[in-house]
Design an enzyme around this catalytic site. Structure first.
Site, short mmCIF file in Angstrom:
data_model
loop_
_atom_site.label_atom_id
_atom_site.label_comp_id
_atom_site.label_asym_id
_atom_site.label_seq_id
_atom_site.Cartn_x
_atom_site.Cartn_y
_atom_site.Cartn_z
N HIS A 19 0.84 -1.20 0.00
CA HIS A 19 0.00 0.00 0.00
C HIS A 19 0.88 1.26 0.00
CE1 HIS A 19 -3.68 2.34 0.93
NE2 HIS A 19 -2.85 3.09 1.63
N GLU A 20 1.85 1.30 0.90
CA GLU A 20 2.72 2.47 1.00
C GLU A 20 3.62 2.61 -0.22
OE1 GLU A 20 2.34 4.75 3.12
OE2 GLU A 20 0.90 3.70 4.39
N HIS A 23 1.84 4.71 -2.81
CA HIS A 23 1.97 6.14 -2.56
C HIS A 23 3.37 6.62 -2.92
CE1 HIS A 23 -1.93 6.37 -0.74
NE2 HIS A 23 -1.62 5.63 0.29
#
Length: 424
Positions: A19-20, A23
């Protein structure tokens, strides 16, 4: 227990790191500086800086984070009265500021800070060598490095590389990226699971017999039968079939309409009532059929991700339409308990669990709650409509309210999970 703990760390780490990473990679492409990409939380055990980003591994192997320049968690730690050491380049410009007590890092100029600006004017000034009779002012390089108290080197964040300086569309893309990566992870994991199992779990009303419960087998149901109705109510897919049967907890006999080839049979049987996590359910010993076609397995990541997302969205709609219960939510404790069940099924069970959790994380992050990606995207959309950003005060207030809500909800969910899985 040890196996479960290791599996939990791996599963949780993969989900949050992926997920990170979404980003991180999109922010970099959009010209937003990512000062730190961390795997794990807490004190660091390893750090390496490359291309403006410091990559760290921290001692608690639970998730990770991305520290974007100008983000809500990106606080500058230079304060008036702080003693630092400055390293100058050949042009007399500061390229490294040591705020830690590790004086052995380099032989720098000691300075008691009186004022600094590492965002716009790029300078630092103060009393040099304890001489309070004269304030010395030094220019700071655009790509200078600050050494934090724990020895971690981070590049400073001038205003031009901060997230606020990027266009609203680039910020929106960065906010969406974590969700997209979790969806991609779910697709990949479901595909791997299908090939590992040698087939795709169908979402049809065609069933196979389970080995641990013989109710359906003893009643005459066979592999590849289609159960088209339960007590006269149509069951067109596995979801409707499973829901119809699991709800029959009154101990009464039910009537099934079963298709076998060109034949239609009516079969009556009494489901076995079971209790799990304090909830009653019923089972008859059937499971989803599998399709071992190569094309179906290749596409299974997309189809199963879609089915999981649809199921979760349906559950969320039921919750917000007036049937909310903390038992419908799960935090780290629930994930740990479910990881224990997944590990009993071996590697394939853990892979399936990763896929299921990943699509859950993606959907939940899209909810329009401040502090979640969905809340940030809503603020991006408002900015597009207004043609100007929300004031910093309003955005900060909304974000803090969102954080408070999430913390309170997490405390309630965690305590509820402890009661469900370990007390009762």
């Amino acid at each position: 227990m040890f196996t479960t703990i290791i599996a939990f760390i791996i599963v949780f780490g993969i989900l949050v790191s992926v997920h990170e990473f979404g980003h991180f990679i999109v922010a970099k492409k959009c010209g937003i500086m990512v000062r730190e990409f961390s795997i794990g939380m807490g004190p660091k055990i390893f750090a390496h800086r490359y291309n403006g980003t410091t990559y760290t591994i921290r001692i608690l192997p639970l998730g990770g984070y991305v520290r974007m320049a100008g983000g809500y968690d990106d606080d500058e730690n230079l304060r008036p009265g702080m003693t630092v050491a400055l390293k100058l380049n050949d042009h007399g410009v500061v390229d490294k500021i040591n705020t830690s007590n590790k004086n052995t890092l380099f032989n720098g100029i000691p300075l008691v800070v009186t004022e600094s600006d590492l965002e716009r004017d790029l300078f630092i000034q103060g009393y040099e060598n304890g001489n309070e009779s004269e304030i010395k002012r030094y220019p700071v390089d655009h790509d200078a490095v600050v050494i934090e108290s724990d020895g971690t080197e981070l590049q400073i964040a001038p205003i031009d590389v901060q997230i606020q300086s990027a266009s609203v569309w680039r910020r929106m893309a960065t906010n969406f990226a974590g969700v997209i990566c979790n969806i991609l992870l779910a697709i990949v994991a479901y595909t791997i699971f299908s090939f590992a199992q040698g087939g795709v779990l169908n979402n049809s009303n065609q069933v196979e017999l389970a080995n641990n419960v013989n109710v359906a087998r003893n009643a005459g149901i066979k592999n590849n039968d289609r159960i088209t109705k339960v007590n006269g109510v149509s069951t067109n897919n596995w979801q409707s079939l499973a829901t119809a049967i699991s709800s029959k907890t009154d101990g009464k006999e039910i009537n099934l309409t079963v298709e076998r080839g060109n034949q239609t049979k009516n079969i009556s049987l009494k489901p076995r009532v079971v209790t799990s996590d304090g909830k009653k359910g019923a089972e008859i010993g059937i499971m989803r059929s599998t399709n071992s076609n190569f094309g179906a397995m290749l596409l299974s990541g997309f189809t199963q991700t879609y089915e999981s997302a649809k199921s979760l969205l349906t559950s969320i709609w039921i919750m917000i339409s007036g049937h909310f219960s903390l038992n419908d939510l799960g935090g780290p404790v629930a994930i740990f308990a479910n990881t224990s069940q997944a590990t009993q099924l071996g590697v394939s069970g853990v892979i399936y669990f990763i896929a299921w959790l990943s699509i859950n994380l993606a959907i939940m992050n899209l909810l329009p709650i401040p502090a979640l990606d969905g809340g940030k995207i809503i603020m991006n959309i408002i900015e597009v409509i207004r043609r100007k950003p929300l004031s910093e005060k309003v955005e900060t207030t909304v974000t803090l309210i969102g954080f408070a809500f999430m913390i309170i909800l997490m405390i309630l969910v965690t305590w509820n999970d402890i009661e469900r899985f370990f007390i009762h």
